[in-house]
Design a protein around this motif. Structure first.
Motif, short mmCIF file in Angstrom:
data_model
loop_
_atom_site.label_atom_id
_atom_site.label_comp_id
_atom_site.label_asym_id
_atom_site.label_seq_id
_atom_site.Cartn_x
_atom_site.Cartn_y
_atom_site.Cartn_z
N ARG A 182 -13.37 -43.37 -15.82
CA ARG A 182 -14.41 -42.36 -15.99
C ARG A 182 -13.91 -41.00 -15.57
O ARG A 182 -12.93 -40.87 -14.85
CB ARG A 182 -15.64 -42.72 -15.17
N GLY A 183 -14.62 -39.98 -16.02
CA GLY A 183 -14.32 -38.62 -15.57
C GLY A 183 -13.65 -37.79 -16.63
O GLY A 183 -13.38 -38.24 -17.75
N ARG A 184 -13.37 -36.56 -16.24
CA ARG A 184 -12.85 -35.56 -17.16
C ARG A 184 -11.53 -35.97 -17.83
O ARG A 184 -11.33 -35.78 -19.02
CB ARG A 184 -12.68 -34.24 -16.42
N GLY A 186 -10.42 -39.04 -18.00
CA GLY A 186 -10.50 -40.48 -18.18
C GLY A 186 -10.46 -40.88 -19.64
O GLY A 186 -10.08 -40.12 -20.51
#
Length: 143
Positions: free
Chosen positions: A57-59, A61
């Motif tokens: 997850r995340g920017r 990811g």
């Protein structure tokens, strides 16, 4: 035999990730194939739960293969994604209501066919499905 859309999308996702290194957002994969992002999200969750891919997850990811494409067996993937155990009603004694089952040879014929189909897929890896990685990447990038 027809594979489900989930299995189709699972194989396409694995092929995409085999052709492109690093993490890739689901939206990028969906856009490359012109398929539904929402449906692909469900497929990606299943692939991650089964250990075929890693999801971050995340920017920065996205999705990436959990193993080498040479280690991902197509037969195993299809067995995981498809319900092949009860191909027709008579395969499941608990729900079989067919009156001719005791004398019918259909179950034997079909179970042999399903096994032959899966056995054939066992000879391939995701790497085999991608083939020429450069040509595959070019086609994906056209979208």
């Amino acid at each position: 035999m027809r594979l489900s859309v989930q299995t189709d999308y699972a194989l396409r996702t694995l092929m995409f990730l085999a052709a492109k290194e690093g993490h890739h957002p689901i939206a990028e994969i969906a856009r490359s194939y012109g398929i539904s992002k929402n449906h692909l999200m469900k497929v990606a969750q299943r692939l991650a739960a089964e250990g075929f891919i890693e999801s971050v997850r995340g920017r920065s990811g996205g999705l990436k293969l959990a193993r080498s494409p040479d280690a991902l067996n197509v037969g195993a993937i299809v067995r995981t994604m498809e319900e092949t155990g009860n191909f027709v009603e008579c395969f499941d004694p608990a729900t079989n209501a067919c009156v001719v089952s005791p004398a019918c040879g259909l179950r034997h014929a079909l179970s042999g066919a399903v096994e032959a189909f899966l056995h054939h897929l066992d000879a391939f890896t995701v790497s085999d499905l991608v083939g020429d990685v450069h040509a595959f990447q070019l086609l994906l990038d056209r979208q």
